[in-house]
Design an enzyme around this catalytic site. Structure first.
Site, PDB file in Angstrom:
ATOM      1  N   THR A  14       0.824  -1.212   0.000  1.00 48.06           N
ATOM      2  CA  THR A  14       0.000   0.000   0.000  1.00 48.06           C
ATOM      3  C   THR A  14       0.855   1.258   0.000  1.00 48.06           C
ATOM      4  O   THR A  14       0.636   2.171  -0.796  1.00 48.06           O
ATOM      5  CB  THR A  14      -0.920  -0.003   1.228  1.00 48.06           C
ATOM      6  OG1 THR A  14      -1.760  -1.162   1.184  1.00 48.06           O
ATOM      7  CG2 THR A  14      -1.794   1.235   1.253  1.00 48.06           C
ATOM      8  N   ASP A 203       2.803  -1.365  19.003  1.00 45.95           N
ATOM      9  CA  ASP A 203       3.062  -0.419  17.918  1.00 45.95           C
ATOM     10  C   ASP A 203       3.322   0.981  18.474  1.00 45.95           C
ATOM     11  O   ASP A 203       4.285   1.655  18.082  1.00 45.95           O
ATOM     12  CB  ASP A 203       1.869  -0.406  16.958  1.00 45.95           C
ATOM     13  CG  ASP A 203       1.986   0.650  15.879  1.00 45.95           C
ATOM     14  OD1 ASP A 203       2.691   0.411  14.881  1.00 45.95           O
ATOM     15  OD2 ASP A 203       1.365   1.725  16.025  1.00 45.95           O
ATOM     16  N   LYS A 207       6.922   3.511  18.563  1.00 45.36           N
ATOM     17  CA  LYS A 207       6.960   4.928  18.170  1.00 45.36           C
ATOM     18  C   LYS A 207       7.394   5.810  19.338  1.00 45.36           C
ATOM     19  O   LYS A 207       8.161   6.767  19.159  1.00 45.36           O
ATOM     20  CB  LYS A 207       5.592   5.346  17.642  1.00 45.36           C
ATOM     21  CG  LYS A 207       5.160   4.583  16.400  1.00 45.36           C
ATOM     22  CD  LYS A 207       3.701   4.845  16.061  1.00 45.36           C
ATOM     23  CE  LYS A 207       3.238   4.003  14.885  1.00 45.36           C
ATOM     24  NZ  LYS A 207       1.786   4.146  14.609  1.00 45.36           N
TER      25      LYS A 207
END
Length: 430
Positions: A14, A203, A207
Site C-alpha cells: 500500500t 506499535d 513509536k
C-alpha cells in the site's frame, strides 16, 4: 544540469505503491523543491505479477531486496518491507555499508536497531531518515529534530496508534463494546487480521521509544517502555469516563528528569479541555513541551498510503538537497544511556474499575484494601448487575503515588469477590 536522485524501492504494498503514485503526480513540484528530480530506478517485492495499480515495468526488478543496496544506479534505498529484523534489517545494513542513504517507515526496526544504524550512517557520511516511522504523515520527527532543536523538552506524549483511537472513538460515539468495534475496524482495514501489536500497545511503544530518544537525547530504550493496550476497556468504562468529564485514549508518554527516563503506553482518561480528547477516528496526535517554545501540538493522519508516502518522499527531498545530519539530532555516540524511572514514585490520579460478584461486603473489601495501601478515594461508583450477574465498581482516586494503587490491587489479587482483573487507567493532567 543536476543529476536526479535515483531511488531503489523495497516493498510495493500500500505505501510503496503510494510512493510511486506521489512521485508521478507531483514530479515537477518535487523537483523544484528538491533542487533536482527524484526518480525510482529499481524495485523489489515478493510477487512480481501482482496488480498494484501502478506501472512497475519501467523499473528494474530485483528479486533479492538486499541486492538493491548494490544496484549500480541507485543513490538511496527506501525500505517499506517491515519487521524489526530479517530482510529489512539486512537491507538497512547493506545499504549503509555501501555508503548509500537509507529511508524507512519501519518503526519496529528503528526502535530495536536505530542506534546501530544511526552510527553506521554517521560513519559512512550518509543519511538515515525515518519520518514515516512515527505518526504517518505528521512531520513530528522533523519538528523535534529541527524545529524544536533549541529547546529542552520536558515531556512528549500523544495518540500514536490510529487503530486504537478508531476503536475507542467508535465505542464512545456508539456505545458499543470492544470486540464488536474491533471486528468493524478489521473489515474496514483500520486493523490487521492479527491486531495484537496495535491493541496491546506494542506499535505505540515502538513509536514512543523513537520520540523519546529524539526529544531527550537518550539512547533508544524500547525494552523499558511499560506497555498495556485497550482490549480490556468496556463500553461501561467509556460511559463512566464521559460522566466524569473525560474521554479514554491510548497514550504514549515519555519524560526525562533526575529520576530517570519514564516511558509508558497505557489507556488514560483525558480531560475534555485537553486537545487530545478531541482527536478522533484514526488520527494521531503528538504533544511536545519545550522550555522556551511551550506546548507544540501535531495532529494528522497517522497511517495510510498517502500520508505515509508523503513522509517518505519528504525524506527523499531532504536527501536530494544534501540535508543529512545526525538521525537523532545529535551524534549517536553522544546519546545518553539513561536508566528507567521508578514508576512507583510518580504521583497522579487514577481510575480503577472492578468487575465483582453481586454480594454483600464487596465494596467494603475494596475500600479496605485501598485504605490499607494509603490510597485516598475521591469517588466510588457502582453500576447495576450485568447480564451475567456481575457488578461494575469504579473508583477515582485522589492524587497520590502509583505505588499505593499497585499495592492495593496486589492485596485484592485472588479475592473470590473479583471477577477477572481490575482495569487501572491513569488520569492525564491538563
Amino acid at each position: 544540469m543536476t543529476e536526479p536522485l535515483r531511488v531503489a524501492l523495497a516493498g510495493i504494498g500500500t505505501v510503496g505503491a503510494g510512493v510511486i503514485r506521489l512521485i508521478d503526480a507531483n514530479r515537477e513540484l518535487i523537483a523544484r523543491r528538491a533542487g533536482r528530480a527524484i526518480e525510482i530506478v529499481a524495485v523489489s517485492a515478493r510477487d512480481r505479477g501482482k496488480d498494484r495499480g501502478v506501472d512497475i515495468a519501467r523499473f528494474d526488478w530485483i528479486d533479492d531486496s538486499t541486492a538493491l543496496a548494490r544496484h549500480s544506479r541507485a543513490d538511496v534505498v527506501v525500505e517499506l518491507v517491515g519487521g524489526a529484523d530479517g530482510p529489512a534489517l539486512a537491507l538497512a545494513r547493506a545499504t549503509l555499508e555501501a555508503g548509500k542513504s537509507f529511508v524507512t517507515a519501519n518503526k519496529a526496526m528503528i526502535a530495536h536497531h536505530g542506534l546501530e544504524l544511526a552510527g553506521a550512517a554517521e560513519a559512512a557520511g550518509t543519511a538515515l531518515k525515518f519520518e514515516a516511522a512515527v505518526a504517518g504523515g505528521i512531520p513530528v520527527i522533523k519538528g523535534l529534530r529541527e524545529g524544536a532543536a533549541a529547546n529542552e523538552i520536558a515531556r512528549v506524549y500523544g495518540i500514536l496508534n490510529g487503530t486504537c483511537n478508531f476503536i475507542l472513538s467508535k465505542m464512545e460515539a456508539e456505545g458499543r463494546d470492544f470486540a464488536d468495534v474491533l471486528g468493524e475496524a478489521q473489515r474496514l482495514g483500520f486493523a490487521e487480521a492479527d491486531p495484537t501489536f496495535d491493541i496491546d500497545g506494542v506499535d505505540a511503544a515502538h513509536k514512543l521509544s523513537i520520540l523519546a530518544s529524539l526529544a531527550f537525547g537518550t539512547k533508544p530504550a524500547f525494552g523499558d517502555v511499560a506497555t498495556s493496550g485497550v482490549r480490556h476497556v468496556l463500553a461501561a468504562d467509556i460511559a463512566e469516563a464521559a460522566a466524569l468529564g473525560y474521554r479514554i485514549r491510548l497514550l504514549g508518554i515519555a519524560e526525562s528528569n533526575a529520576a530517570g527516563l519514564f516511558q509508558r503506553v497505557h489507556p488514560h482518561l483525558v480531560p475534555l479541555d485537553h486537545p487530545l480528547a478531541h482527536v478522533s477516528g484514526s488520527l494521531n496526535a503528538v504533544v511536545a513541551e519545550g522550555n522556551f517554545v511551550g506546548r507544540l501540538f501535531f495532529q494528522g493522519a497517522g497511517a495510510g498510503d498517502g500520508p505515509t508516502a508523503s513522509a517518505v518522499v519528504a525524506d527523499l527531498i531532504d536527501i536530494a538537497r544534501g540535508e543529512f545530519g545526525p538521525p537523532y539530532a545529535m551524534p549517536a555516540d553522544s546519546l545518553l544511556a539513561q536508566p528507567g524511572a521508578d514508576t512507583g514514585d510518580r504521583r497522579g490520579r487514577a481510575y480503577v474499575r472492578f468487575t465483582v460478584a453481586d454480594k454483600v461486603g464487596v465494596l467494603a473489601e475494596i475500600a479496605a484494601a485501598m485504605r490499607d495501601a494509603g490510597v485516598s478515594i475521591e469517588s466510588l461508583m457502582q453500576r447495576g448487575a450485568m447480564a451475567d450477574g456481575s457488578v461494575l465498581v469504579a473508583i477515582v482516586t485522589h492524587e497520590g503515588p502509583e505505588r499505593c494503587v499497585a499495592q492495593a490491587l496486589e492485596k485484592l489479587r485472588g479475592s473470590p469477590s473479583l471477577i477477572g482483573q481490575p482495569l487501572w487507567m491513569h488520569i492525564l493532567d491538563s
